[in-house]
Design an enzyme around this catalytic site. Structure first.
Site, short mmCIF file in Angstrom:
data_model
loop_
_atom_site.label_atom_id
_atom_site.label_comp_id
_atom_site.label_asym_id
_atom_site.label_seq_id
_atom_site.Cartn_x
_atom_site.Cartn_y
_atom_site.Cartn_z
CB ILE A 264 -24.66 -24.85 -23.57
CG1 ILE A 264 -25.55 -25.63 -24.55
CG2 ILE A 264 -24.84 -23.36 -23.68
CD1 ILE A 264 -27.04 -25.44 -24.35
CB ALA A 265 -20.71 -26.01 -27.47
CD GLU B 265 -21.24 -16.22 -16.30
OE1 GLU B 265 -20.99 -17.35 -16.77
OE2 GLU B 265 -21.27 -15.99 -15.08
CG ASN C 157 -23.89 -16.64 -29.20
OD1 ASN C 157 -24.77 -16.79 -30.05
ND2 ASN C 157 -23.23 -17.64 -28.66
CE1 TYR D 155 -28.60 -20.47 -23.78
CE2 TYR D 155 -27.42 -18.41 -23.81
CZ TYR D 155 -27.43 -19.78 -23.93
OH TYR D 155 -26.26 -20.44 -24.18
#
Length: 155
Positions: A80-81, A114, A119, A126
């Site tokens: 995801i970005a 992961e 980060n 999350y």
């Protein structure tokens, strides 16, 4: 700003690759993304906004993407970005909401991913969705870059 989520197509890959390269020190390759578009258990989604374009000269309405696998009772988020200029606008949250919604609709029991130990912003995002840190994978991203395995279980 109106943001919409849709399935990615091969035409989106140059824009996805741009975001990938701006986001990660070891970005996925074009071949990796092409493969994900062909796998029956894989889905790549993009967040788009026709009324927002990132500042770095990008010409795409794509603000971010998410790649997930849905196999048996598990949804695994692989990647995801969000474009650096579109961060902190809720784009990542919208992508996560779509993946979690789909996992629940398909009766998955859990969502896993992961995340780099370093980060902190992603880990915080999350956790907002109920993910819990479960295990550590030493040097997963290379020497000195550990991964934390996070899980969201549905009751």
């Amino acid at each position: 700003m109106a943001i919409q989520i849709r399935d990615a197509t091969s035409r989106d890959l140059p824009h996805i690759l741009e975001i990938e390269r701006l986001s990660f020190p070891s970005p996925w390759t074009l071949a990796s993304f092409k493969r994900e578009l062909t796998l029956p258990f894989s889905r790549v989604i993009v967040a788009i906004s026709e009324d927002y374009t990132p500042n770095r000269g990008a010409t795409s309405p794509i603000l971010g993407f998410l790649c997930r696998w849905l196999i048996a009772d598990e949804c695994h988020i692989l990647n995801i970005a969000v474009h650096p200029d579109a961060r902190r606008l809720g784009v990542g949250a919208m992508l996560m909401i779509e993946a979690i919604r789909e996992a629940q609709a398909e009766r998955a029991e859990l969502v896993t991913l992961e995340v780099r130990r370093s980060n902190l912003a992603a880990r915080q995002l999350y956790r907002k969705f109920g993910f819990e840190e479960r295990r550590l994978k030493k040097n997963y991203y290379g020497p000195g870059e550990d991964a934390i395995i996070m899980e969201l279980r549905f009751d």
